[in-house]
Design a protein around this motif. Sequence first.
Motif, short mmCIF file in Angstrom:
data_model
loop_
_atom_site.label_atom_id
_atom_site.label_comp_id
_atom_site.label_asym_id
_atom_site.label_seq_id
_atom_site.Cartn_x
_atom_site.Cartn_y
_atom_site.Cartn_z
N LEU A 89 42.00 -23.80 -31.29
CA LEU A 89 42.29 -24.82 -30.02
C LEU A 89 41.01 -25.05 -29.63
CD1 LEU A 89 45.50 -22.83 -28.98
CD2 LEU A 89 45.49 -24.91 -30.51
N GLU A 90 41.18 -26.25 -29.10
CA GLU A 90 40.06 -26.73 -27.81
C GLU A 90 41.03 -26.70 -26.67
OE1 GLU A 90 37.93 -30.40 -29.07
OE2 GLU A 90 36.87 -28.93 -30.51
N ILE A 91 40.55 -26.13 -25.70
CA ILE A 91 41.17 -25.99 -24.30
C ILE A 91 40.37 -26.75 -23.39
CG2 ILE A 91 41.79 -24.38 -22.66
CD1 ILE A 91 41.26 -22.82 -25.82
N ALA A 97 40.51 -37.69 -13.64
CA ALA A 97 40.89 -38.38 -14.73
C ALA A 97 39.60 -39.06 -15.37
CB ALA A 97 41.87 -39.55 -14.75
N ALA A 98 39.45 -39.00 -17.00
CA ALA A 98 38.33 -39.61 -17.72
C ALA A 98 38.68 -39.36 -18.88
CB ALA A 98 37.01 -38.93 -17.49
N GLY A 99 37.98 -40.34 -19.92
CA GLY A 99 37.91 -40.22 -21.25
C GLY A 99 39.38 -40.41 -21.85
N SER A 100 39.65 -39.37 -22.95
CA SER A 100 41.20 -39.76 -23.52
C SER A 100 42.18 -39.82 -22.67
CB SER A 100 41.33 -38.79 -24.51
OG SER A 100 41.26 -37.41 -23.84
N MET A 101 42.21 -39.06 -21.35
CA MET A 101 43.31 -39.01 -20.50
C MET A 101 43.42 -40.43 -19.86
SD MET A 101 44.25 -36.52 -17.07
CE MET A 101 45.49 -35.81 -17.51
N SER A 102 42.51 -40.98 -19.36
CA SER A 102 42.37 -42.08 -18.65
C SER A 102 42.93 -43.26 -19.55
CB SER A 102 40.86 -42.65 -18.14
OG SER A 102 40.52 -41.75 -17.03
N ASP A 175 35.56 -32.78 -16.43
CA ASP A 175 36.55 -32.04 -17.18
C ASP A 175 35.58 -31.16 -18.20
OD1 ASP A 175 35.21 -33.80 -19.17
OD2 ASP A 175 37.02 -35.00 -19.10
N PHE A 176 36.13 -30.45 -18.79
CA PHE A 176 35.28 -29.47 -19.76
C PHE A 176 36.16 -29.16 -20.84
CE2 PHE A 176 36.62 -25.21 -19.06
CZ PHE A 176 37.22 -25.11 -17.50
N LYS A 177 35.74 -28.63 -22.02
CA LYS A 177 36.35 -28.12 -23.17
C LYS A 177 35.90 -26.74 -23.42
CE LYS A 177 34.75 -28.20 -27.13
NZ LYS A 177 34.12 -27.34 -28.13
N PRO A 199 26.36 -29.40 -21.25
CA PRO A 199 26.65 -31.08 -21.09
C PRO A 199 27.25 -31.61 -22.33
CG PRO A 199 24.64 -30.42 -20.05
CD PRO A 199 24.93 -29.15 -21.11
N ASP A 200 27.25 -31.16 -23.67
CA ASP A 200 27.98 -31.46 -24.73
C ASP A 200 29.38 -31.58 -24.57
OD1 ASP A 200 25.77 -32.32 -26.03
OD2 ASP A 200 26.15 -30.94 -27.95
N SER A 201 29.96 -30.44 -23.73
CA SER A 201 31.17 -30.17 -23.62
C SER A 201 31.88 -30.14 -22.21
CB SER A 201 31.66 -28.81 -24.19
OG SER A 201 30.80 -27.78 -23.73
N CYS A 202 31.10 -30.78 -21.40
CA CYS A 202 31.81 -31.11 -20.08
C CYS A 202 31.55 -32.54 -19.71
CB CYS A 202 30.68 -30.12 -19.07
SG CYS A 202 30.91 -28.48 -19.12
N ARG A 203 32.42 -33.13 -18.74
CA ARG A 203 31.69 -34.36 -18.11
C ARG A 203 31.37 -33.73 -16.66
NH1 ARG A 203 36.06 -36.76 -20.78
NH2 ARG A 203 35.21 -38.34 -22.19
N PHE A 218 25.46 -40.31 -24.10
CA PHE A 218 25.19 -40.74 -25.58
C PHE A 218 26.31 -41.35 -26.38
CE2 PHE A 218 26.44 -39.18 -30.10
CZ PHE A 218 25.37 -39.85 -30.54
N ARG A 219 27.42 -41.00 -26.04
CA ARG A 219 28.79 -41.75 -26.43
C ARG A 219 28.78 -43.27 -26.09
NH1 ARG A 219 31.52 -37.30 -24.14
NH2 ARG A 219 32.09 -35.64 -25.39
N ARG A 220 28.34 -43.53 -24.73
CA ARG A 220 28.35 -45.01 -24.24
C ARG A 220 26.88 -45.70 -23.93
NH1 ARG A 220 33.02 -43.73 -19.60
NH2 ARG A 220 34.28 -42.29 -20.80
P1 TMP Z 1 38.31 -36.28 -23.88
O1 TMP Z 1 38.09 -37.15 -22.45
O2 TMP Z 1 37.25 -37.20 -25.04
O3 TMP Z 1 39.36 -35.87 -24.55
O4 TMP Z 1 37.33 -35.02 -23.64
C1 TMP Z 1 37.65 -34.00 -22.70
C2 TMP Z 1 36.56 -33.09 -22.45
O5 TMP Z 1 36.28 -32.33 -23.73
C3 TMP Z 1 35.25 -33.78 -22.06
O6 TMP Z 1 34.63 -32.89 -21.28
C4 TMP Z 1 34.29 -33.86 -23.57
C5 TMP Z 1 35.15 -32.48 -24.28
N1 TMP Z 1 34.97 -32.83 -25.64
C6 TMP Z 1 34.28 -31.64 -26.26
O7 TMP Z 1 33.82 -30.98 -26.02
N2 TMP Z 1 34.58 -31.92 -27.79
C7 TMP Z 1 35.30 -32.93 -28.40
O8 TMP Z 1 35.15 -33.03 -29.57
C8 TMP Z 1 35.81 -33.84 -27.50
C9 TMP Z 1 36.67 -34.91 -28.05
C10 TMP Z 1 35.83 -33.81 -26.23
#
Ligand code: TMP
Length: 252
Positions: A89-91, A97-102, A175-177, A199-203, A218-220
């Motif tokens: 699972l990715e938690i 709000a940002a990214g996919s939730m927005s 946010d973060f994962k 910072p790869d896995s956080c905003r 990088f994404r944008r």
């Molecule tokens: P999301 O808004 O794209 O769902 O991303 C939520 C958070 O999770 C953001 O901080 C980036 C992180 N993330 C990862 O670490 N790996 C991933 O594959 C994705 C899609 C998001």
Amino acid sequence: MARGKKIYEGKAKILYEGPEPGTIIQYFKDDATAFNAEKRDVIDGKGALNNRLSEYFMLGLNQIGVPTHFLKRLNMREQLVRSCEIIPLEIIVRNFAAGSMSKRLGIEEGTQLPRPIVEYCYKDDALGDPLVTEEHIAAFGWASQQDMDDILGLALRVNDYLSGVMYGVGIKLIDFKIEIGRVYEGDFQRLVVADEISPDSCRLWDIETGQKLDKDVFRRDLGSLTDAYAEVARRLGLIPKNNGVTKPTLIN
Ligand code: TMP
Ligand code: ASP
């Protein structure tokens, strides 16, 4: 330290057998990917920055009693970690709000949420890590109810820790994962924070200007990713303040 056999290669890291049973060497690559690896590049210096930043956050968590897989950093690109069974699972924890939730809910990026919201995605690249509910997790046996209670507790503690550390250096944790691993100690097992926190896995947004200091650069296509990550490292005292912007020197 002698590396053993390669165990696994992911998009941003390679895992090797460690020197002792139950240990793994985690090697941070310079590769950056986004949108399930549709966009990719090699970004000189990213691996070293993430290795150092992840060490910093994992050590901080260990020090406040949040267990992690981290043992020690070995060099610029490698760290020694405890081997664990990763829960698939990715938690994700969101404060704003940002990214996919927005996108999904039509909430403007940067809107503060009424409380931290925790989401779960099933780790499967072929499916694009889909969002799942606790019903799916229980029904398919990806984690038990006890695991889910522990995961929620860990995720919220990581959120409080990271939000506080970032706030202290003028950065908003949007946010973060995280990923969680299971370690076995004799007859017992417990859950630990695993993988990486970087910072790869956080905003991460500058509190004053809103400037993005994370992988969204990088994404944008918003500029230099290493400048953004180096700025986070500099504010945390991991790079000297007077260091030029081009080639950051990490402090040991
Ligand atoms: P999301 O808004 O794209 O769902 O991303 C939520 C958070 O999770 C953001 O901080 C980036 C992180 N993330 C990862 O670490 N790996 C991933 O594959 C994705 C899609 C998001
Ligand atoms: N890490 C994921 C990928 O490669 C997605 C992302 O972080 O945006 O593709």
